[in-house]
Design an enzyme around this catalytic site. Structure first.
Site, short mmCIF file in Angstrom:
data_model
loop_
_atom_site.label_atom_id
_atom_site.label_comp_id
_atom_site.label_asym_id
_atom_site.label_seq_id
_atom_site.Cartn_x
_atom_site.Cartn_y
_atom_site.Cartn_z
N GLU A 102 -4.73 4.44 6.09
CA GLU A 102 -4.55 4.23 4.65
C GLU A 102 -5.00 5.44 3.82
O GLU A 102 -4.26 5.87 2.92
CB GLU A 102 -5.31 2.96 4.23
CG GLU A 102 -4.95 2.49 2.85
CD GLU A 102 -5.70 1.24 2.45
OE1 GLU A 102 -5.48 0.19 3.08
OE2 GLU A 102 -6.49 1.32 1.50
N SER A 109 -10.84 -0.12 3.60
CA SER A 109 -10.01 -0.27 4.80
C SER A 109 -9.45 1.08 5.23
O SER A 109 -8.82 1.76 4.42
CB SER A 109 -8.84 -1.21 4.54
OG SER A 109 -9.33 -2.44 4.11
N ARG A 135 0.82 -1.23 0.00
CA ARG A 135 0.00 0.00 0.00
C ARG A 135 0.85 1.27 0.00
O ARG A 135 0.53 2.26 0.65
CB ARG A 135 -0.91 0.05 1.23
CG ARG A 135 -1.93 -1.02 1.31
CD ARG A 135 -2.97 -0.95 0.19
NE ARG A 135 -3.96 -1.99 0.41
CZ ARG A 135 -3.78 -3.25 0.05
NH1 ARG A 135 -2.69 -3.61 -0.60
NH2 ARG A 135 -4.70 -4.15 0.29
C1 FAD Z 1 -15.63 0.28 -0.74
C2 FAD Z 1 -14.14 0.49 -0.96
C3 FAD Z 1 -13.32 -0.61 -1.06
C4 FAD Z 1 -11.94 -0.43 -1.29
N1 FAD Z 1 -11.15 -1.53 -1.42
C5 FAD Z 1 -9.83 -1.40 -1.67
C6 FAD Z 1 -9.01 -2.57 -1.84
O1 FAD Z 1 -9.47 -3.70 -1.80
N2 FAD Z 1 -7.67 -2.37 -2.07
C7 FAD Z 1 -7.12 -1.12 -2.15
O2 FAD Z 1 -5.91 -1.02 -2.35
N3 FAD Z 1 -7.89 0.00 -2.00
C8 FAD Z 1 -9.23 -0.12 -1.76
N4 FAD Z 1 -10.00 1.00 -1.60
C9 FAD Z 1 -9.37 2.33 -1.65
C10 FAD Z 1 -9.46 2.99 -3.06
O3 FAD Z 1 -10.41 2.34 -3.85
C11 FAD Z 1 -8.11 2.97 -3.76
O4 FAD Z 1 -7.11 3.54 -2.99
C12 FAD Z 1 -8.17 3.72 -5.11
O5 FAD Z 1 -6.98 3.49 -5.82
C13 FAD Z 1 -8.37 5.23 -4.93
O6 FAD Z 1 -8.62 5.78 -6.20
P1 FAD Z 1 -9.27 7.23 -6.36
O7 FAD Z 1 -9.25 7.57 -7.81
O8 FAD Z 1 -10.60 7.25 -5.70
O9 FAD Z 1 -8.21 8.12 -5.57
P2 FAD Z 1 -8.51 9.39 -4.64
O10 FAD Z 1 -9.20 8.92 -3.40
O11 FAD Z 1 -9.18 10.47 -5.39
O12 FAD Z 1 -7.03 9.83 -4.29
C14 FAD Z 1 -6.22 9.04 -3.46
C15 FAD Z 1 -4.81 9.65 -3.46
O13 FAD Z 1 -4.24 9.48 -4.76
C16 FAD Z 1 -3.83 10.74 -5.28
N5 FAD Z 1 -4.09 10.70 -6.73
C17 FAD Z 1 -5.26 10.43 -7.35
N6 FAD Z 1 -5.09 10.46 -8.68
C18 FAD Z 1 -3.80 10.78 -8.91
C19 FAD Z 1 -3.02 10.98 -10.08
N7 FAD Z 1 -3.53 10.88 -11.30
N8 FAD Z 1 -1.70 11.31 -9.91
C20 FAD Z 1 -1.15 11.43 -8.68
N9 FAD Z 1 -1.84 11.25 -7.55
C21 FAD Z 1 -3.15 10.94 -7.66
C22 FAD Z 1 -4.69 11.78 -4.57
O14 FAD Z 1 -4.02 13.03 -4.54
C23 FAD Z 1 -4.81 11.16 -3.19
O15 FAD Z 1 -3.69 11.49 -2.42
C24 FAD Z 1 -11.40 0.87 -1.38
C25 FAD Z 1 -12.25 1.98 -1.26
C26 FAD Z 1 -13.60 1.80 -1.05
C27 FAD Z 1 -14.51 2.99 -0.97
#
Ligand code: FAD
Length: 334
Positions: A327, A233, A160
Site C-alpha cells: 500500500e 496497513s 485504495r
Molecule cells: C497509524 C496509521 C493508520 C492508517 N490508517 C489508514 C486507514 O485506515 N485507511 C487508509 O486509507 N490509510 C491509512 N493510513 C495511511 C495514510 O494515513 C493515508 O494513506 C494518508 O492519506 C496519507 O497521507 P499523507 O499526507 O501522510 O501522504 P504521504 O504519505 O505524504 O504521501 C502518500 C502519497 O501521496 C502523494 N501525495 C501526497 N500529497 C499529495 C498531493 N497534494 N498531491 C499529489 N500527491 C500527493 C505522495 O507523493 C505519496 O505518493 C494509515 C497510516 C498510519 C500511519
C-alpha cells in the site's frame, strides 16, 4: 514559501526512517506551488509522510503542499459542499465537520495524513471510502502545467487506488478537495465497530458515537506512529476472481466479501496464517496485534522494511497462490 537545503525528513515520515531531501520547499498557495513546479517539474510530492517508505537520500526537490482552508457552503438543511486545501490534516477536517453536526466522515476518523493525499489512495476504513462523497479534485497537471478540476469520474477511484496513483504517479499535484456530505446513511455495521458501540451502550445512529467507537478501536489495534514507526496497513486486501477465491478456500478457511465481480479477502488473515504476526528481524517487525502493520523498532532503513515486506509477499504467494500488493509508496531510490 519556505526553502531548506539538506532537509532532514526523519520526523516527516511516520515510519521514522532516516532520510534527507536535497531541497525541501513548503508551499502555502497554488501560485507558490505552480512556481515551484515550473522550476522543478519532476519534484517529489510529500504530504504528512504517513504512507511512504523513504530512502535515505531523496535527490532533487521535495515539495510539501501546505495549502490551508476549509470552506463550507450549505446546499440544504443537512447537506454541505466543502472545499478543503490539500495541506489541511484529514482528521482535523473530520473533527471540524462532526463538530458542526455534518455527518459522512465518521468512519474515517483518526486516519493520519493530509487532505491532499486522501484522494491519492482513496482512503478508507471500517466499511467506508472517501470516493462516494468526492465531487471533484483540483490539481496542477504537470503535463500541461495548468490548473485543472477533475470530476469524481475522472479520478477513477477504486479500492485504495485512483488516477493519481496509477496514471503517471507524478502527473497531478492535488491542491484542493471538494466533497458533498451530510445526507449519507450511517454505517455502523462493520463488526469491530458494531461490537464497540454495543459494549459502550452508544447510539448506532449518532455519527459522533460512531466516530468515538472508530477512534477507540483504532487506538487499540494500531500502533501510534508518535511512539512506534509505522504506515498503518502495509498491504492491500487482495481482490480475487470467484475461481481464485474457490481455489484459496481449498487451502484455508477465509471469508470473502463481494466487490463487484471480484471477492475481497483479508490480507491480515493470510499473513497471520503464515505465522508472521509478531515476527521481528533486526529493526523491523510485524505488529503483534495486527499483522498488516510493519513497524520500525528503531533505526530501520527503507531496505529493511521493503525486505521484510518482500519476504511476507513471497511466503503468502508460495502457500496460498495469492500475490499481496503493497500500500505505501516508495520515495527516493536505494
Ligand atoms: C497509524 C496509521 C493508520 C492508517 N490508517 C489508514 C486507514 O485506515 N485507511 C487508509 O486509507 N490509510 C491509512 N493510513 C495511511 C495514510 O494515513 C493515508 O494513506 C494518508 O492519506 C496519507 O497521507 P499523507 O499526507 O501522510 O501522504 P504521504 O504519505 O505524504 O504521501 C502518500 C502519497 O501521496 C502523494 N501525495 C501526497 N500529497 C499529495 C498531493 N497534494 N498531491 C499529489 N500527491 C500527493 C505522495 O507523493 C505519496 O505518493 C494509515 C497510516 C498510519 C500511519
Amino acid at each position: 514559501m519556505r526553502r531548506t537545503t539538506n532537509a532532514c525528513l526523519t520526523r516527516a515520515n511516520s515510519l521514522g526512517l532516516e532520510s534527507t531531501a536535497e531541497e525541501l520547499i513548503e508551499v502555502s498557495s497554488v501560485e507558490e506551488l505552480m512556481k515551484s513546479l515550473a522550476e522543478s517539474p519532476s519534484a517529489t510530492i510529500l504530504g504528512e509522510g504517513s504512507n511512504v517508505v523513504l530512502h535515505r537520500h531523496i535527490r532533487g526537490r521535495v515539495i510539501r503542499v501546505r495549502i490551508r482552508g476549509i470552506a463550507l457552503k450549505r446546499v440544504n438543511k443537512s447537506v454541505y459542499r466543502v472545499r478543503v486545501g490539500a495541506g489541511e490534516r484529514w482528521n482535523e477536517l473530520v473533527r471540524c465537520l462532526l463538530g458542526r453536526g455534518i455527518r459522512g466522515l465518521e468512519n474515517l476518523s483518526l486516519i493520519p495524513g493530509s487532505v491532499g493525499a486522501a484522494p491519492y489512495q482513496n482512503i478508507g476504513a471500517y466499511g467506508r471510502e472517501l470516493s462516494p462523497i468526492v465531487e471533484s479534485v483540483e490539481v496542477i497537471d504537470r503535463l500541461e502545467m495548468a490548473i485543472r478540476t477533475l470530476s469524481a469520474t475522472e479520478c477513477e477511484f477504486r479500492y485504495r487506488d485512483s488516477v493519481f496513483k496509477t496514471d503517471d504517479p507524478s502527473r497531478y499535484v492535488i491542491t484542493h478537495l471538494n466533497v458533498i456530505t451530510g445526507d449519507q446513511a450511517i454505517n455502523s455495521s462493520y463488526p469491530d465497530i458494531d461490537t464497540e458501540l454495543g459494549r459502550l451502550g452508544y447510539d448506532r445512529s449518532n455519527p459522533i458515537h460512531v466516530a468515538n467507537a472508530v477512534i477507540r478501536v483504532r487506538r487499540r489495534k494500531l500502533p501510534d506512529p508518535r511512539f512506534i514507526g509505522n504506515v498503518g496497513s502495509f498491504f492491500k486486501n487482495p481482490l480475487l476472481s470467484l475461481r481464485a477465491f474457490e481455489q484459496l478456500r481449498g487451502k484455508i478457511d477465509v471469508q470473502g466479501f463481494e466487490e463487484g465481480k471480484l471477492v475481497k479477502v483479508s490480507a491480515a488473515r493470510l499473513i497471520d496464517a503464515s505465522g508472521w504476526k509478531g515476527f521481528q528481524d533486526g529493526a523491523v517487525a510485524v505488529w503483534h496485534r495486527q499483522p498488516l502493520v510493519l513497524i520500525n523498532t528503531g533505526g530501520a532503513t527503507a531496505s529493511n522494511v521493503l525486505g521484510l515486506a518482500e519476504r511476507i509477499v513471497d511466503d503468502v504467494q508460495r502457500r496460498y497462490g495469492v500475490m499481496l500488493e503493497r500500500e505505501p509508496i516508495e520515495l527516493g531510490s536505494p
